[in-house]
Design a protein around this motif. Structure first.
Motif, PDB file in Angstrom:
ATOM      1  N   PRO A   1       6.325 -16.869  -1.053  1.00 13.50           N
ATOM      2  CA  PRO A   1       6.193 -15.687  -0.193  1.00 13.50           C
ATOM      3  C   PRO A   1       4.738 -15.261  -0.038  1.00 13.50           C
ATOM      4  O   PRO A   1       3.933 -15.406  -0.977  1.00 13.50           O
ATOM      5  CB  PRO A   1       6.992 -14.614  -0.945  1.00 13.50           C
ATOM      6  N   LYS A   2       4.423 -14.751   1.140  1.00 12.08           N
ATOM      7  CA  LYS A   2       3.047 -14.348   1.414  1.00 12.08           C
ATOM      8  C   LYS A   2       2.964 -12.826   1.467  1.00 12.08           C
ATOM      9  O   LYS A   2       3.858 -12.171   1.993  1.00 12.08           O
ATOM     10  CB  LYS A   2       2.561 -14.973   2.723  1.00 12.08           C
ATOM     11  N   ARG A   3       1.872 -12.312   0.910  1.00 12.49           N
ATOM     12  CA  ARG A   3       1.666 -10.865   0.860  1.00 12.49           C
ATOM     13  C   ARG A   3       0.227 -10.514   1.238  1.00 12.49           C
ATOM     14  O   ARG A   3      -0.698 -11.303   1.037  1.00 12.49           O
ATOM     15  CB  ARG A   3       1.972 -10.317  -0.536  1.00 12.49           C
ATOM     16  N   GLU A   4       0.086  -9.316   1.737  1.00 10.39           N
ATOM     17  CA  GLU A   4      -1.211  -8.754   2.126  1.00 10.39           C
ATOM     18  C   GLU A   4      -1.555  -7.654   1.124  1.00 10.39           C
ATOM     19  O   GLU A   4      -0.682  -6.910   0.694  1.00 10.39           O
ATOM     20  CB  GLU A   4      -1.071  -8.175   3.535  1.00 10.39           C
ATOM     21  N   PHE A   5      -2.832  -7.548   0.755  1.00 12.27           N
ATOM     22  CA  PHE A   5      -3.241  -6.557  -0.239  1.00 12.27           C
ATOM     23  C   PHE A   5      -4.460  -5.785   0.255  1.00 12.27           C
ATOM     24  O   PHE A   5      -5.386  -6.357   0.839  1.00 12.27           O
ATOM     25  CB  PHE A   5      -3.556  -7.228  -1.573  1.00 12.27           C
ATOM     26  N   LEU A   6      -4.441  -4.471  -0.029  1.00  5.99           N
ATOM     27  CA  LEU A   6      -5.531  -3.593   0.396  1.00  5.99           C
ATOM     28  C   LEU A   6      -5.991  -2.760  -0.791  1.00  5.99           C
ATOM     29  O   LEU A   6      -5.168  -2.172  -1.502  1.00  5.99           O
ATOM     30  CB  LEU A   6      -5.052  -2.675   1.526  1.00  5.99           C
ATOM     31  N   TYR A   7      -7.296  -2.704  -0.997  1.00  7.02           N
ATOM     32  CA  TYR A   7      -7.865  -1.900  -2.080  1.00  7.02           C
ATOM     33  C   TYR A   7      -7.622  -0.430  -1.789  1.00  7.02           C
ATOM     34  O   TYR A   7      -7.759   0.035  -0.662  1.00  7.02           O
ATOM     35  CB  TYR A   7      -9.358  -2.182  -2.187  1.00  7.02           C
ATOM     36  N   VAL A   8      -7.259   0.330  -2.818  1.00 11.51           N
ATOM     37  CA  VAL A   8      -6.758   1.686  -2.614  1.00 11.51           C
ATOM     38  C   VAL A   8      -7.810   2.626  -2.018  1.00 11.51           C
ATOM     39  O   VAL A   8      -7.464   3.542  -1.254  1.00 11.51           O
ATOM     40  CB  VAL A   8      -6.176   2.253  -3.922  1.00 11.51           C
ATOM     41  N   ASP A   9      -9.086   2.430  -2.327  1.00  8.03           N
ATOM     42  CA  ASP A   9     -10.106   3.296  -1.732  1.00  8.03           C
ATOM     43  C   ASP A   9     -10.272   3.035  -0.234  1.00  8.03           C
ATOM     44  O   ASP A   9     -10.636   3.949   0.521  1.00  8.03           O
ATOM     45  CB  ASP A   9     -11.434   3.152  -2.468  1.00  8.03           C
ATOM     46  N   ASP A  10     -10.015   1.808   0.194  1.00  7.55           N
ATOM     47  CA  ASP A  10      -9.967   1.538   1.631  1.00  7.55           C
ATOM     48  C   ASP A  10      -8.800   2.287   2.269  1.00  7.55           C
ATOM     49  O   ASP A  10      -8.912   2.837   3.373  1.00  7.55           O
ATOM     50  CB  ASP A  10      -9.826   0.037   1.893  1.00  7.55           C
ATOM     51  N   MET A  11      -7.659   2.315   1.566  1.00  5.70           N
ATOM     52  CA  MET A  11      -6.501   3.051   2.084  1.00  5.70           C
ATOM     53  C   MET A  11      -6.804   4.533   2.192  1.00  5.70           C
ATOM     54  O   MET A  11      -6.454   5.184   3.183  1.00  5.70           O
ATOM     55  CB  MET A  11      -5.297   2.821   1.165  1.00  5.70           C
TER      56      MET A  11
END
Length: 322
Positions: free
Chosen positions: A209-219
């Motif tokens: 399975p493929k997932r996307e991840f974002l650093y929380v400070d960017d969020m």
């Protein structure tokens, strides 16, 4: 009144996303950031939430509070995930409206989209197919939150907005061995394997399975960006019945590739094995972020850099726990 002096309530300020929003607002010079711990304010208690809004009278609300967890936690506590998230978002949105709050930002989750949605998932994929069974109760609660905001806007003229983050990680994450999301769980697993000189690490599922991840400070930066957009610009980029905005990095990788990267950052040199008897979850979850990019936001922290930062946070967390 000076905009920096107005009261901003961040619900869930001790969580990973809420604490990042507080950091971002403080860096921008906001002086009156209102927070409450769960012990001080139970957001599932409508009377308590009503009293809070009547007393504090915030001008804006970031609704980052939620009961969250990974596949294991969602499978073990489905009633709690549905009940707690429905109650807290309904209470906060309704009492915000009752007290005259016109600006609110609700944080959802990419699991709102159908399990087999076309990739990357655009905002209009919502409610077009069946949800991923492993986190359906949580997803239903988050969909209800989006529709709650849209309904209050339609009926009462409020300006309640929703953002749908991809998988988040970073400072303040939950590293519990059973109830955490995949990336922090891998950080703990590889760290413990390195410390024990274990010959191998087993990861759940097939690894495909493929997932996307974002650093929380960017969020957090994206949340403030969306909240501060002029109303007409936000409305022009969305639809009345499809008003949420995706927030991600626009790239994904397989769980096996993620495990390899985490192992490299942590310094683990052993074998990585997949346990195909464990559930995979949705095959792919990549967000279409063209809406928010068109509104002037883009992520800044790369995945390797972000994982390194998250690992240092994990080590600090472990030192405090010890």
């Amino acid at each position: 009144m000076n905009a920096l002096r107005k009261g901003i309530y961040v619900a869930g300020h001790r969580g990973m996303v809420g604490s990042a929003i507080v950091r971002t607002l403080e860096a921008l010079g906001h002086e009156r950031i209102i927070t409450r711990t769960h012990a001080e304010l139970d957001l599932t208690d409508q009377a308590a939430v009503r009293d809070f809004f009547a007393t504090e009278k915030p001008d804006a609300v970031y609704l980052a509070a939620a009961k969250v967890g990974g596949i294991h936690a969602n499978a073990t506590y489905p009633a709690e995930f549905l009940y707690a998230n429905l109650m807290l978002e309904a209470n906060v949105v309704h009492e915000a409206w009752r007290s005259g709050v016109t600006r609110l930002l609700f944080l959802g989750s990419s699991c709102i989209y159908p399990r087999l949605a076309a990739q990357p998932m655009a905002e209009d994929a919502l409610l077009t197919g069946k949800l991923e069974p492993t986190n359906e109760p949580y997803a239903i609660a988050k969909i209800a939150g989006i529709k709650l905001c849209e309904s209050y806007n339609r009926q009462y003229g409020t300006d309640y907005r929703s953002v749908m983050p991809t998988n988040l990680y970073g400072p303040g994450d939950n590293y519990h061995p059973d109830n955490s999301h995949v990336l922090p769980a891998l950080i703990r697993r590889f760290h413990e394997a390195r410390e024990a000189a274990a010959p191998s690490v087993v990861i759940w599922g097939t690894g495909t399975p493929k997932r996307e991840f974002l650093y929380v400070d960017d969020m957090a930066a994206a949340c403030v960006h969306v909240m501060d957009l002029p109303r007409d610009r936000y409305a022009a980029s969305t639809e009345p019945m499809n008003s949420h905005i995706n927030v991600g990095c626009g790239e994904d990788l397989s769980i096996a590739e993620l495990a390899q990267l985490v192992g490299e950052v942590v310094g683990y040199r052993g074998e990585i094995r997949c346990d195909a008897s464990k559930p995979d979850g949705a095959p792919r979850k990549l967000l279409d972020i063209s809406r928010i990019r068109a509104l002037g936001w883009a992520p800044r922290i790369g995945l390797r850099e972000g994982i390194a930062s998250a690992y240092q946070d994990f080590l600090a967390h472990e030192r405090v726990a010890a």
